[in-house]
Design an enzyme around this catalytic site. Structure first.
Site, mmCIF file in Angstrom:
data_model
loop_
_atom_site.group_PDB
_atom_site.id
_atom_site.type_symbol
_atom_site.label_atom_id
_atom_site.label_comp_id
_atom_site.label_asym_id
_atom_site.label_seq_id
_atom_site.Cartn_x
_atom_site.Cartn_y
_atom_site.Cartn_z
ATOM 1 N N ASN A 149 -10.284 -23.108 -18.180
ATOM 2 C CA ASN A 149 -11.534 -23.105 -17.423
ATOM 3 C C ASN A 149 -11.476 -23.926 -16.138
ATOM 4 O O ASN A 149 -12.264 -23.688 -15.221
ATOM 5 C CB ASN A 149 -12.681 -23.603 -18.302
ATOM 6 N N HIS A 159 -24.926 2.482 22.891
ATOM 7 C CA HIS A 159 -25.495 3.629 22.154
ATOM 8 C C HIS A 159 -24.644 4.887 22.331
ATOM 9 O O HIS A 159 -25.171 6.009 22.233
ATOM 10 C CB HIS A 159 -26.936 3.919 22.606
ATOM 11 N N SER A 214 -0.102 16.428 12.451
ATOM 12 C CA SER A 214 -0.619 17.581 11.721
ATOM 13 C C SER A 214 0.523 18.370 11.101
ATOM 14 O O SER A 214 1.601 18.493 11.680
ATOM 15 C CB SER A 214 -1.418 18.487 12.665
ATOM 16 N N SER A 215 0.239 18.938 9.929
ATOM 17 C CA SER A 215 1.233 19.789 9.274
ATOM 18 C C SER A 215 1.147 21.232 9.753
ATOM 19 O O SER A 215 2.007 22.051 9.409
ATOM 20 C CB SER A 215 1.017 19.751 7.753
ATOM 21 N N GLU A 260 -6.848 4.458 11.638
ATOM 22 C CA GLU A 260 -7.397 4.983 10.393
ATOM 23 C C GLU A 260 -7.014 4.097 9.211
ATOM 24 O O GLU A 260 -7.840 3.829 8.327
ATOM 25 C CB GLU A 260 -6.907 6.414 10.185
ATOM 26 N N LYS A 293 0.473 17.620 17.756
ATOM 27 C CA LYS A 293 -0.729 16.792 17.595
ATOM 28 C C LYS A 293 -0.347 15.376 17.200
ATOM 29 O O LYS A 293 0.510 15.165 16.334
ATOM 30 C CB LYS A 293 -1.644 17.399 16.529
ATOM 31 N N ASN A 345 0.863 -25.120 -25.476
ATOM 32 C CA ASN A 345 -0.445 -25.777 -25.408
ATOM 33 C C ASN A 345 -0.315 -27.289 -25.284
ATOM 34 O O ASN A 345 -0.897 -27.904 -24.385
ATOM 35 C CB ASN A 345 -1.288 -25.452 -26.649
ATOM 36 N N SER A 392 -12.291 -15.589 -18.416
ATOM 37 C CA SER A 392 -11.860 -16.939 -18.035
ATOM 38 C C SER A 392 -10.423 -16.965 -17.547
ATOM 39 O O SER A 392 -9.969 -17.977 -17.003
ATOM 40 C CB SER A 392 -11.987 -17.889 -19.229
#
Length: 456
Positions: free
Chosen positions: A133, A180, A310-311, A323, A316, A123, A97
């Site tokens: 709630n 396609h 790239s490592s 991504e 590259k 309270n 809750s």
């Protein structure tokens, strides 16, 4: 670490002296030391917004002393401003809750008031006319609505603007269409981009539509939907005050039993966010396909080279922004699954999966906002068409034969295309060798610039 003694209905408990929370928060810390996920701060701030306007409404309806009301409002503003973020330590994996986080906010507000010399009970005063709630689902709806309107929508507009510019810049650039993953008839690059643009415009409309449900709040339902210890006047004042501050059009859900027990509004919004994620995924995948290469891929566009890819392979460059965005997309899809399952599991008068619903909904909004902003700034805005490569693919395409269908028929067109492919000759050479068309007819009928449709 030094401690003080705090009391609640369960008795005494030690609380760190530096903590602004009280006994119920401390019990939750001890009983639910689960995972690294905490209640998201946008939800905490939304709960503080609820407390602020509940205090105003309770004061306006004569239930709460003005000094106490003002102290609660000022303390809530501290939370909204992010001044005490470290005092909301509770695990996401707690009561379904959200009661313990509701009390965490109540206790922090009460302690902030005490620091100003005003005695406030978490309270009796901060939670007056409320229950976890109705407060917790109200806060979920407020947090999500505010994040969407103030954060996500502006980013969506930026993406749409970028796509509009890309569309305008490439209005006359013809490329081969693909269905396609196979060659199809020609389109312009602008037409392709227009599909991306339209997808974002449509999903923005879907999210806007979902907000009509999300803006209906459970406030006033209290424990089980009957509204015990609340009043219509309190709810009306709360809504009016909330709308004045947020400049939104929130309303009270007309059926509080539905508002407490069902989370279909969250499901609806999450579904619209998933639709946005699917469109983002599709666009990002199109872009990384078209940018593949630089010498062994499609190479139809270039994208910004932001960092080494790239490592081990020098020089590259990878489509890293695409991504990142596609990873975000699948996370949002997973979040939507969790939300759908959680919303289906409420029993009787209350859904008790609200913390995980809130966490996933807010994460989806924030990830899409940040991911689309990053993609727009670091990839989309720097896309350039490789017209030479696009022209090459158009000239090589066998599907230009489709333009001959009205003149020689589908079956004859298929013969020409298959002949060109089998003999590794141009479409024109194959067509002329069949005797089905003359060179003049071929040149007149097979013109890519005349195969772009009417854009109804």
């Amino acid at each position: 670490m030094s401690y003080r003694i705090e009391n609640d209905s369960m008795g005494e408990i030690q609380v760190p002296n530096t903590a602004l929370w009280g006994a119920q928060t401390q019990r939750s810390r001890q009983n639910f030391n689960i995972g690294a996920e905490k209640m998201p701060l946008p939800l905490i701030k939304a709960l503080a917004i609820v407390k602020k306007h509940a205090a105003k409404a309770n004061e306006a309806t004569g239930k709460l002393d003005t000094a106490i009301s003002q102290a609660i409002q000022q303390s809530a503003d501290h939370i909204i401003a992010g001044a005490v973020d470290e005092h909301f330590p509770l695990s996401l994996w707690q009561t379904g809750s959200g009661t313990q986080t509701n009390m965490n906010v109540n206790e922090v507000i009460a302690h902030l008031c005490e620091k100003e010399g005003i005695h406030v009970h978490p309270n009796d005063h901060v939670n007056m006319s409320q229950s976890s709630n109705d407060v917790f689902p109200t806060a979920i709806h407020i947090a999500a609505t505010v994040l969407i309107q103030r954060e996500l929508f502006p980013v969506l507009e930026q993406v749409i603007d970028t796509l509009n510019r890309l569309e305008t810049a490439n209005a006359d650039v013809i490329k081969i269409g693909r269905t396609h993953l196979q060659d199809a008839t020609p389109i312009t690059f602008a037409q392709e981009v227009s599909g991306w643009r339209s997808s974002f415009e449509h999903t923005k409309q879907m999210i806007e539509l979902s907000l009509t449900e999300l803006k209906q709040l459970a406030i006033g339902g209290t424990a089980v939907g009957t509204g015990l210890n609340a009043s219509k006047e309190y709810v009306d004042f709360f809504i009016a005050s909330l709308n004045e501050e947020t400049q939104s059009q929130f309303s009270a859900n007309s059926n509080k039993f539905h508002a407490l027990a069902n989370k279909d509004a969250v499901v609806f919004t999450s579904g619209a966010l998933k639709a946005l994620a699917t469109n983002a995924m599709k666009m990002a995948n199109d872009i990384r396909w078209m940018a593949s290469g630089p010498r062994s891929g499609l190479g139809e566009i270039t994208i910004p080279a932001n960092e080494p890819g790239s490592s081990i392979m020098p020089g590259k460059v990878n489509p890293t922004q695409a991504e990142a965005l596609t990873m975000i997309a699948i996370q949002v899809m997973g979040n939507d699954t969790t939300i759908g399952i959680g919303a289906s599991q409420g029993n009787f008068e209350l859904n008790v999966y609200m913390p995980v619903l809130a966490y996933n909904l807010i994460q989806s909004i924030e990830l899409l906002t940040d991911g689309l902003r990053s993609f727009n700034e670091h990839c989309l805005s720097g896309i350039q068409a490789n017209q030479e490569k696009m022209n090459q693919y158009v000239e090589q395409s066998l599907m230009l034969v489709t333009a001959l269908n009205p003149y020689i028929g589908y079956d004859n067109g298929a013969k020409i295309a298959k002949k060109a492919f089998a003999e590794n000759v141009t479409l024109k050479q194959a067509a002329l060798s069949t005797g089905l068309v003359t060179e003049t007819e071929y040149d007149q009928w097979v013109r890519p610039e005349h195969m772009l449709g009417n854009n109804f």
